[in-house]
Design a protein around this motif. Sequence first.
Motif, mmCIF file in Angstrom:
data_model
loop_
_atom_site.group_PDB
_atom_site.id
_atom_site.type_symbol
_atom_site.label_atom_id
_atom_site.label_comp_id
_atom_site.label_asym_id
_atom_site.label_seq_id
_atom_site.Cartn_x
_atom_site.Cartn_y
_atom_site.Cartn_z
ATOM 1 N N TRP A 119 4.937 46.241 39.552
ATOM 2 C CA TRP A 119 5.541 46.462 41.038
ATOM 3 C C TRP A 119 4.812 46.752 41.931
ATOM 4 C CZ3 TRP A 119 6.964 51.936 42.712
ATOM 5 C CH2 TRP A 119 7.854 51.777 43.800
ATOM 6 N N THR A 120 3.585 47.429 41.817
ATOM 7 C CA THR A 120 2.632 47.977 42.842
ATOM 8 C C THR A 120 1.690 46.896 43.276
ATOM 9 O OG1 THR A 120 1.126 49.207 41.247
ATOM 10 C CG2 THR A 120 2.964 50.338 42.366
ATOM 11 N N ASP A 121 1.294 45.935 42.246
ATOM 12 C CA ASP A 121 0.628 44.691 42.795
ATOM 13 C C ASP A 121 -0.609 45.076 43.526
ATOM 14 O OD1 ASP A 121 0.468 41.879 42.566
ATOM 15 O OD2 ASP A 121 1.314 41.754 44.479
ATOM 16 N N ARG A 122 -1.705 45.964 42.755
ATOM 17 C CA ARG A 122 -2.889 46.061 43.488
ATOM 18 C C ARG A 122 -3.985 45.612 42.778
ATOM 19 N NH1 ARG A 122 -5.138 52.385 44.415
ATOM 20 N NH2 ARG A 122 -5.643 52.213 46.549
ATOM 21 N N ALA A 123 -4.897 45.093 43.457
ATOM 22 C CA ALA A 123 -6.116 44.518 42.904
ATOM 23 C C ALA A 123 -7.096 45.713 42.347
ATOM 24 C CB ALA A 123 -7.005 43.708 43.975
ATOM 25 N N ALA A 124 -7.898 45.239 41.604
ATOM 26 C CA ALA A 124 -8.937 46.293 41.202
ATOM 27 C C ALA A 124 -10.190 46.444 42.177
ATOM 28 C CB ALA A 124 -9.712 45.684 39.780
ATOM 29 N N SER A 126 -13.356 45.826 41.661
ATOM 30 C CA SER A 126 -14.239 44.831 41.297
ATOM 31 C C SER A 126 -13.636 43.627 41.911
ATOM 32 C CB SER A 126 -14.527 44.425 39.979
ATOM 33 O OG SER A 126 -13.128 44.185 39.094
ATOM 34 N N SER A 127 -12.569 43.450 42.716
ATOM 35 C CA SER A 127 -12.047 42.286 43.270
ATOM 36 C C SER A 127 -13.108 41.636 44.364
ATOM 37 C CB SER A 127 -10.709 42.541 44.028
ATOM 38 O OG SER A 127 -10.224 41.372 44.657
ATOM 39 N N LYS A 128 -12.990 40.268 44.400
ATOM 40 C CA LYS A 128 -13.780 39.432 45.543
ATOM 41 C C LYS A 128 -12.968 39.352 46.652
ATOM 42 C CE LYS A 128 -16.926 38.902 42.007
ATOM 43 N NZ LYS A 128 -17.999 39.757 42.186
ATOM 44 N N LEU A 129 -11.908 39.724 46.791
ATOM 45 C CA LEU A 129 -11.173 39.891 48.043
ATOM 46 C C LEU A 129 -11.763 40.719 49.199
ATOM 47 C CD1 LEU A 129 -7.529 40.163 47.064
ATOM 48 C CD2 LEU A 129 -8.752 38.061 47.847
ATOM 49 N N PRO A 130 -11.731 40.725 50.251
ATOM 50 C CA PRO A 130 -12.203 41.676 51.398
ATOM 51 C C PRO A 130 -11.736 43.185 50.979
ATOM 52 C CG PRO A 130 -11.511 39.757 52.401
ATOM 53 C CD PRO A 130 -10.919 39.658 51.237
ATOM 54 N N PRO A 131 -12.459 44.023 51.200
ATOM 55 C CA PRO A 131 -12.159 45.380 50.803
ATOM 56 C C PRO A 131 -10.815 45.864 51.402
ATOM 57 C CG PRO A 131 -14.612 45.375 51.532
ATOM 58 C CD PRO A 131 -14.139 43.872 51.769
ATOM 59 N N VAL A 135 -7.824 46.852 48.285
ATOM 60 C CA VAL A 135 -7.467 48.326 48.265
ATOM 61 C C VAL A 135 -5.841 48.247 48.352
ATOM 62 C CG1 VAL A 135 -7.877 48.983 50.515
ATOM 63 C CG2 VAL A 135 -8.428 50.638 48.731
ATOM 64 N N GLN A 136 -5.230 47.519 49.119
ATOM 65 C CA GLN A 136 -3.815 47.415 49.321
ATOM 66 C C GLN A 136 -2.950 47.690 48.203
ATOM 67 O OE1 GLN A 136 -2.952 48.361 52.501
ATOM 68 N NE2 GLN A 136 -5.017 48.271 53.099
ATOM 69 N N ILE A 137 -2.044 48.581 48.462
ATOM 70 C CA ILE A 137 -0.964 48.378 47.141
ATOM 71 C C ILE A 137 0.322 47.802 47.809
ATOM 72 C CG2 ILE A 137 0.148 50.534 48.102
ATOM 73 C CD1 ILE A 137 0.018 51.529 45.268
ATOM 74 N N PHE A 138 1.178 47.268 46.737
ATOM 75 C CA PHE A 138 2.088 46.397 47.146
ATOM 76 C C PHE A 138 1.712 45.138 48.102
ATOM 77 C CE2 PHE A 138 4.286 50.586 47.274
ATOM 78 C CZ PHE A 138 5.062 50.647 45.847
ATOM 79 N N ALA A 139 0.651 44.577 47.380
ATOM 80 C CA ALA A 139 -0.041 43.353 48.110
ATOM 81 C C ALA A 139 0.490 42.264 47.568
ATOM 82 C CB ALA A 139 -1.507 43.318 47.977
ATOM 83 N N THR A 140 0.543 41.162 48.234
ATOM 84 C CA THR A 140 0.511 39.932 47.847
ATOM 85 C C THR A 140 -0.841 38.959 47.663
ATOM 86 O OG1 THR A 140 2.448 39.709 49.238
ATOM 87 C CG2 THR A 140 2.001 37.765 48.371
ATOM 88 N N LEU A 141 -1.096 39.090 46.254
ATOM 89 C CA LEU A 141 -2.434 38.672 45.922
ATOM 90 C C LEU A 141 -2.261 37.326 45.327
ATOM 91 C CD1 LEU A 141 -3.425 42.037 44.060
ATOM 92 C CD2 LEU A 141 -4.180 41.077 46.192
ATOM 93 N N PRO A 142 -3.608 36.413 45.558
ATOM 94 C CA PRO A 142 -3.475 35.157 44.915
ATOM 95 C C PRO A 142 -3.036 35.165 43.441
ATOM 96 C CG PRO A 142 -5.452 35.596 46.213
ATOM 97 C CD PRO A 142 -4.570 36.884 46.105
ATOM 98 N N PRO A 143 -2.574 34.046 42.780
ATOM 99 C CA PRO A 143 -2.186 33.863 41.550
ATOM 100 C C PRO A 143 -3.214 34.217 40.465
ATOM 101 C CG PRO A 143 -1.628 32.010 42.674
ATOM 102 C CD PRO A 143 -2.293 32.716 43.665
ATOM 103 N N ALA A 144 -4.461 34.007 40.745
ATOM 104 C CA ALA A 144 -5.900 34.099 39.912
ATOM 105 C C ALA A 144 -6.469 35.510 39.885
ATOM 106 C CB ALA A 144 -6.860 33.343 39.988
#
Length: 253
Positions: A119-124, A126-131, A135-144
């Motif tokens: 539900w909260t959809d948050r990256a770790a 160690s993610s390669k995404l921009p900080p 760090v965002q919660i309830f994000a729309t992250l890429p499939p991988a």
Amino acid sequence: MRETTTLRNRVRLRPVWPSGWWFDGLLVAVLVAMTLALANGLLVDTDLAVRDWVNGHRPDIANVVALVLNYLGQGGPLTLISIGLAVLVGWRTRSVRPLFVPATAFVFTYLTIGPAKVWTDRAAPSSKLPPEESVQIFATLPPAEYDMSYPSGHVANTVVWYGVIALLLAALLRTLGRPDISPTLYRAMRILPPVIVFCTTTYLGHHWLTDSVAGLLLGLFLDRLLSRVPWDDVPLPALPMALNRPGVFTSTP
């Protein structure tokens, strides 16, 4: 009617500390408040600052030690240990009641930790995404992209499953004619693993600091629910060979 009344009077919730439901409500309220704060951009600077600090203060030896200690929070092994203890206690007491403890713990964790992560959809961290995105919660992250960071399952599992293990270990010792688990050992089992896993999972960058805090809050809430269950008094139908017999968990911590 008399039998029903007697049954209801016999089944009473076990005491917990602090007593009452106010602390459970507080745990939930803090968890909800922190989640809303993150959703509104608050606390993210703290998460980023902690991530940057641990990334710059993690020498190889410290990394190895933290990795080893972090295994204390692996849900799979903890579940298997709990099931093994439950089977052993059940075999020695000729009762199915011990099996309900890990089964209930599994249901509680399965129905809360996983859905909350999805539900909260948050990256770790160690993610390669921009900080500012990772760090965002309830994000729309890429499939991988890993998107199940909040809350920390390791921390929540550690709180719940070490409570289950301590309960079953105390019951097992009693079947062997040994004294109940000592208060010192009981406190060590309940406090040290969650503290160690909380610190290592954050230090290794597996989770944001607020992920670990959320896992701790959720784990404590679930642990208090499990601790209240009067396992010896839960009504069961008559079973062959009296496998519903009580008296398994009497005088456990």
